[in-house]
Each structure stands twice: as structure tokens, then as C-alpha cells.
Design a protein around this motif. Structure first.
Motif, PDB file in Angstrom:
ATOM      1  N   ASP A   1       0.833  -1.209   0.000  1.00  0.00           N
ATOM      2  CA  ASP A   1       0.000   0.000   0.000  1.00  0.00           C
ATOM      3  C   ASP A   1       0.862   1.251   0.000  1.00  0.00           C
ATOM      4  O   ASP A   1       0.564   2.236  -0.685  1.00  0.00           O
ATOM      5  CB  ASP A   1      -0.920   0.022   1.233  1.00  0.00           C
ATOM      6  CG  ASP A   1      -1.975  -1.076   1.199  1.00  0.00           C
ATOM      7  OD1 ASP A   1      -2.161  -1.684   0.122  1.00  0.00           O
ATOM      8  OD2 ASP A   1      -2.595  -1.342   2.250  1.00  0.00           O
ATOM      9  N   MET A   2       1.956   1.225   0.789  1.00  0.00           N
ATOM     10  CA  MET A   2       2.863   2.382   0.833  1.00  0.00           C
ATOM     11  C   MET A   2       3.527   2.583  -0.524  1.00  0.00           C
ATOM     12  O   MET A   2       3.633   3.713  -1.020  1.00  0.00           O
ATOM     13  CB  MET A   2       3.931   2.168   1.916  1.00  0.00           C
ATOM     14  CG  MET A   2       3.376   2.255   3.339  1.00  0.00           C
ATOM     15  SD  MET A   2       4.492   1.571   4.589  1.00  0.00           S
ATOM     16  CE  MET A   2       5.951   2.564   4.368  1.00  0.00           C
ATOM     17  N   LEU A   3       3.958   1.492  -1.138  1.00  0.00           N
ATOM     18  CA  LEU A   3       4.614   1.582  -2.448  1.00  0.00           C
ATOM     19  C   LEU A   3       3.673   2.194  -3.485  1.00  0.00           C
ATOM     20  O   LEU A   3       4.074   3.029  -4.301  1.00  0.00           O
ATOM     21  CB  LEU A   3       5.068   0.194  -2.909  1.00  0.00           C
ATOM     22  CG  LEU A   3       6.185  -0.463  -2.085  1.00  0.00           C
ATOM     23  CD1 LEU A   3       6.392  -1.911  -2.528  1.00  0.00           C
ATOM     24  CD2 LEU A   3       7.488   0.319  -2.211  1.00  0.00           C
ATOM     25  N   GLU A   4       2.417   1.767  -3.418  1.00  0.00           N
ATOM     26  CA  GLU A   4       1.445   2.220  -4.417  1.00  0.00           C
ATOM     27  C   GLU A   4       1.251   3.737  -4.381  1.00  0.00           C
ATOM     28  O   GLU A   4       1.024   4.357  -5.419  1.00  0.00           O
ATOM     29  CB  GLU A   4       0.114   1.502  -4.191  1.00  0.00           C
ATOM     30  CG  GLU A   4      -0.818   1.577  -5.387  1.00  0.00           C
ATOM     31  CD  GLU A   4      -2.158   0.920  -5.111  1.00  0.00           C
ATOM     32  OE1 GLU A   4      -2.167  -0.186  -4.535  1.00  0.00           O
ATOM     33  OE2 GLU A   4      -3.184   1.521  -5.474  1.00  0.00           O
ATOM     34  N   ILE A   5       1.379   4.323  -3.183  1.00  0.00           N
ATOM     35  CA  ILE A   5       1.214   5.775  -3.038  1.00  0.00           C
ATOM     36  C   ILE A   5       2.185   6.525  -3.945  1.00  0.00           C
ATOM     37  O   ILE A   5       1.877   7.587  -4.473  1.00  0.00           O
ATOM     38  CB  ILE A   5       1.425   6.195  -1.556  1.00  0.00           C
ATOM     39  CG1 ILE A   5       0.295   5.661  -0.688  1.00  0.00           C
ATOM     40  CG2 ILE A   5       1.545   7.709  -1.411  1.00  0.00           C
ATOM     41  CD1 ILE A   5       0.537   5.846   0.814  1.00  0.00           C
ATOM     42  N   ILE A   6       3.364   5.953  -4.154  1.00  0.00           N
ATOM     43  CA  ILE A   6       4.350   6.629  -5.014  1.00  0.00           C
ATOM     44  C   ILE A   6       4.630   5.803  -6.281  1.00  0.00           C
ATOM     45  O   ILE A   6       5.726   5.848  -6.842  1.00  0.00           O
ATOM     46  CB  ILE A   6       5.654   6.975  -4.257  1.00  0.00           C
ATOM     47  CG1 ILE A   6       6.281   5.724  -3.634  1.00  0.00           C
ATOM     48  CG2 ILE A   6       5.384   8.029  -3.175  1.00  0.00           C
ATOM     49  CD1 ILE A   6       7.711   5.961  -3.129  1.00  0.00           C
ATOM     50  N   ASP A   7       3.618   5.077  -6.737  1.00  0.00           N
ATOM     51  CA  ASP A   7       3.681   4.361  -8.024  1.00  0.00           C
ATOM     52  C   ASP A   7       4.821   3.356  -8.106  1.00  0.00           C
ATOM     53  O   ASP A   7       5.432   3.187  -9.171  1.00  0.00           O
ATOM     54  CB  ASP A   7       3.775   5.356  -9.195  1.00  0.00           C
ATOM     55  CG  ASP A   7       2.590   6.301  -9.224  1.00  0.00           C
ATOM     56  OD1 ASP A   7       1.456   5.804  -9.199  1.00  0.00           O
ATOM     57  OD2 ASP A   7       2.807   7.532  -9.243  1.00  0.00           O
ATOM     58  N   LEU A   8       5.114   2.707  -6.998  1.00  0.00           N
ATOM     59  CA  LEU A   8       6.071   1.604  -7.039  1.00  0.00           C
ATOM     60  C   LEU A   8       5.304   0.291  -6.886  1.00  0.00           C
ATOM     61  O   LEU A   8       4.244   0.249  -6.267  1.00  0.00           O
ATOM     62  CB  LEU A   8       7.125   1.736  -5.939  1.00  0.00           C
ATOM     63  CG  LEU A   8       8.022   2.973  -6.016  1.00  0.00           C
ATOM     64  CD1 LEU A   8       8.993   2.998  -4.845  1.00  0.00           C
ATOM     65  CD2 LEU A   8       8.779   3.046  -7.344  1.00  0.00           C
ATOM     66  N   ASP A   9       5.882  -0.746  -7.464  1.00  0.00           N
ATOM     67  CA  ASP A   9       5.227  -2.047  -7.470  1.00  0.00           C
ATOM     68  C   ASP A   9       6.284  -3.129  -7.346  1.00  0.00           C
ATOM     69  O   ASP A   9       7.263  -3.132  -8.080  1.00  0.00           O
ATOM     70  CB  ASP A   9       4.448  -2.197  -8.784  1.00  0.00           C
ATOM     71  CG  ASP A   9       3.913  -3.601  -8.952  1.00  0.00           C
ATOM     72  OD1 ASP A   9       2.911  -3.921  -8.294  1.00  0.00           O
ATOM     73  OD2 ASP A   9       4.513  -4.386  -9.701  1.00  0.00           O
TER      74      ASP A   9
ATOM     75  N   ASN B   1       8.905  -2.465 -10.808  1.00  0.00           N
ATOM     76  CA  ASN B   1       9.926  -1.408 -10.846  1.00  0.00           C
ATOM     77  C   ASN B   1      10.800  -1.277  -9.592  1.00  0.00           C
ATOM     78  O   ASN B   1      11.513  -0.277  -9.447  1.00  0.00           O
ATOM     79  CB  ASN B   1       9.308  -0.042 -11.227  1.00  0.00           C
ATOM     80  CG  ASN B   1       8.220   0.417 -10.266  1.00  0.00           C
ATOM     81  OD1 ASN B   1       7.915  -0.264  -9.287  1.00  0.00           O
ATOM     82  ND2 ASN B   1       7.641   1.574 -10.538  1.00  0.00           N
ATOM     83  N   ILE B   2      10.770  -2.280  -8.736  1.00  0.00           N
ATOM     84  CA  ILE B   2      11.717  -2.301  -7.612  1.00  0.00           C
ATOM     85  C   ILE B   2      12.196  -3.740  -7.402  1.00  0.00           C
ATOM     86  O   ILE B   2      11.632  -4.682  -7.976  1.00  0.00           O
ATOM     87  CB  ILE B   2      11.095  -1.786  -6.294  1.00  0.00           C
ATOM     88  CG1 ILE B   2       9.913  -2.661  -5.872  1.00  0.00           C
ATOM     89  CG2 ILE B   2      10.674  -0.330  -6.423  1.00  0.00           C
ATOM     90  CD1 ILE B   2       9.419  -2.381  -4.451  1.00  0.00           C
TER      91      ILE B   2
ATOM     92  N   ASP C   1       8.545  10.324   4.364  1.00  0.00           N
ATOM     93  CA  ASP C   1       9.704   9.601   3.816  1.00  0.00           C
ATOM     94  C   ASP C   1       9.400   9.074   2.415  1.00  0.00           C
ATOM     95  O   ASP C   1      10.263   9.088   1.527  1.00  0.00           O
ATOM     96  CB  ASP C   1      10.102   8.445   4.747  1.00  0.00           C
ATOM     97  CG  ASP C   1      10.594   8.936   6.105  1.00  0.00           C
ATOM     98  OD1 ASP C   1      10.820  10.153   6.265  1.00  0.00           O
ATOM     99  OD2 ASP C   1      10.745   8.087   7.013  1.00  0.00           O
ATOM    100  N   LEU C   2       8.173   8.612   2.211  1.00  0.00           N
ATOM    101  CA  LEU C   2       7.782   8.138   0.883  1.00  0.00           C
ATOM    102  C   LEU C   2       7.842   9.268  -0.134  1.00  0.00           C
ATOM    103  O   LEU C   2       8.310   9.084  -1.264  1.00  0.00           O
ATOM    104  CB  LEU C   2       6.354   7.580   0.915  1.00  0.00           C
ATOM    105  CG  LEU C   2       6.171   6.170   1.473  1.00  0.00           C
ATOM    106  CD1 LEU C   2       4.686   5.868   1.624  1.00  0.00           C
ATOM    107  CD2 LEU C   2       6.839   5.125   0.573  1.00  0.00           C
TER     108      LEU C   2
END
Ligand code: URA
Ligand code: SF4
Length: 189
Positions: free
Chosen positions: A65-73, A77-78, A173-174
């Protein structure tokens, strides 16, 4: 340095420390091997040990959920890995001897990926990767640079679940991570 297939095969068969005796699965790591951003946790918990995947269960859902806030998956892409690849019994902190035995796998993963940014999840990872006396309460969200790699630590998802008052700082931090990605990454977004 070993190639991915050799490294993964060695790691999955590893007996270099006593955690091999109690594990169900080795948790090697997951995600894109051409990622510019790497996330590093401390070690598998119970669900991770059962499934062979890092950050599953409640903490994993919060991380997603935290990753999704900044378009990471985690798949595209990580890359996500841990300091130790096998679960410490009762989820105790991994011993220094266990970390020493295992860290070579992570160093090889970093050498293969050559990330622009490393995000440590929690104090244990930050102490190993950024600096030994890392103070997570005070130094989370701060950027460090080592041979061109930008590094920071965030609160561990389990720590945010334990104390939801950490959420606003985790969000800051995100956003800082998102800004850093825009600054130094070329194909993450
Ligand atoms: N905590 C970690 O540090 N890593 C995992 O993979 C799961 C929980
Ligand atoms: Fe090997 Fe690391 Fe597992 Fe220890 S924790 S057995 S060093 S893979």
C-alpha cells in the motif's frame, strides 16, 4: 561475482549458518532485476518462511500500500531482498554471525542490480547498510550517499503497524523517496 542463476541456486541450497536448520524456505528476493530502487529488510518472518517471498502477510500488505502511493510495485519497478535469507526462530533479530554469513548474497544482488537508490526497512537493515549506529527514530528519511548510491531508511512496516502514530512520518519519507527517484532515476517512472 556470480550470475543470477548461480547465485540463486547457491542461496537456495545454503547451509552456511544455523538458520538453515529451522527454515521452511529460503527467501531469496523478488522484483525486477533491472530495478533502479532496492528495498532491504532484515529477514523473513513466519509468513515469508512459509511462502518463500519477502514481505507477505500484514506487514507486506502495508508495504504494498505504501509503495502504491508513489507508483512503485514489487513486481515491476523495484527489487526487494533481506539481510538474512532464512527466518530467525521466533522472529528474533538476526545475530551478527548470521548476518555475516549471509550478507554476501545481498552484496552480490546489489552488484548485479547496481541500484541508484537503496531503501532500508527498519533499524537492522540500516545498521548493516548505512552505518552501524543508525538511529531509526532520529535518522529515518535522511539521505546518505556512498559511491554514487543514494540511501535512506524508513520505518519497518511492522513498526508502523505496532504504532500508527508513525504513519505521517512514513508518508513524508515516501514523498522524499519519490522526489529522489524523479531526480536520479531514468526508467522507474
Ligand atoms: N520483515 C522483514 O524484514 N523482511 C521480510 O521479508 C518480512 C518481514
Ligand atoms: Fe545461508 Fe543466509 Fe540462510 Fe544462513 S540465513 S543458511 S547464510 S541463506
Amino acid at each position: 561475482m556470480l550470475d543470477w542463476d548461480t547465485l540463486e541456486a547457491q542461496c537456495l541450497a545454503c547451509q552456511k549458518c544455523a538458520l538453515a536448520d529451522t527454515r521452511t524456505h529460503v527467501v531469496f528476493g523478488t522484483g525486477s532485476r533491472s530495478a533502479e530502487v532496492m528495498f532491504i529488510g532484515e529477514g523473513p518472518g513466519e509468513n515469508e518462511d512459509l511462502q518463500g517471498e519477502p514481505f507477505v502477510g500484514r506487514g507486506g500488505q502495508l508495504l504494498d500500500d505504501m509503495l502504491e502511493i508513489i507508483d512503485l510495485d514489487r513486481k515491476t519497478n523495484i527489487y526487494i531482498a533481506n539481510i538474512v535469507k532464512c527466518r530467525p526462530p521466533q522472529n528474533r533479530d538476526p545475530l551478527n554471525t548470521e548476518q555475516d554469513a549471509c550478507i554476501g548474497y545481498l552484496r552480490n544482488q546489489v552488484a548485479l542490480i547496481r541500484p541508484k537508490i537503496i531503501v532500508c526497512l527498519g533499524r537492522i537493515a540500516a545498521a548493516r547498510i548505512i552505518k552501524e549506529d543508525f538511529k531509526i527514530t532520529k535518522e529515518h528519511g535522511q539521505w546518505f550517499e556512498r559511491s554514487g548510491v543514494h540511501m535512506m531508511a524508513m520505518f519497518h512496516p511492522a513498526a508502523i503497524l505496532r504504532d500508527p502514530r508513525r504513519r505521517p512520518e512514513a508518508f513524508q519519507d515516501l514523498k522524499s523517496l519519490q522526489a529522489k527517484i524523479r531526480e536520479v532515476c531514468t526508467h522507474t517512472y
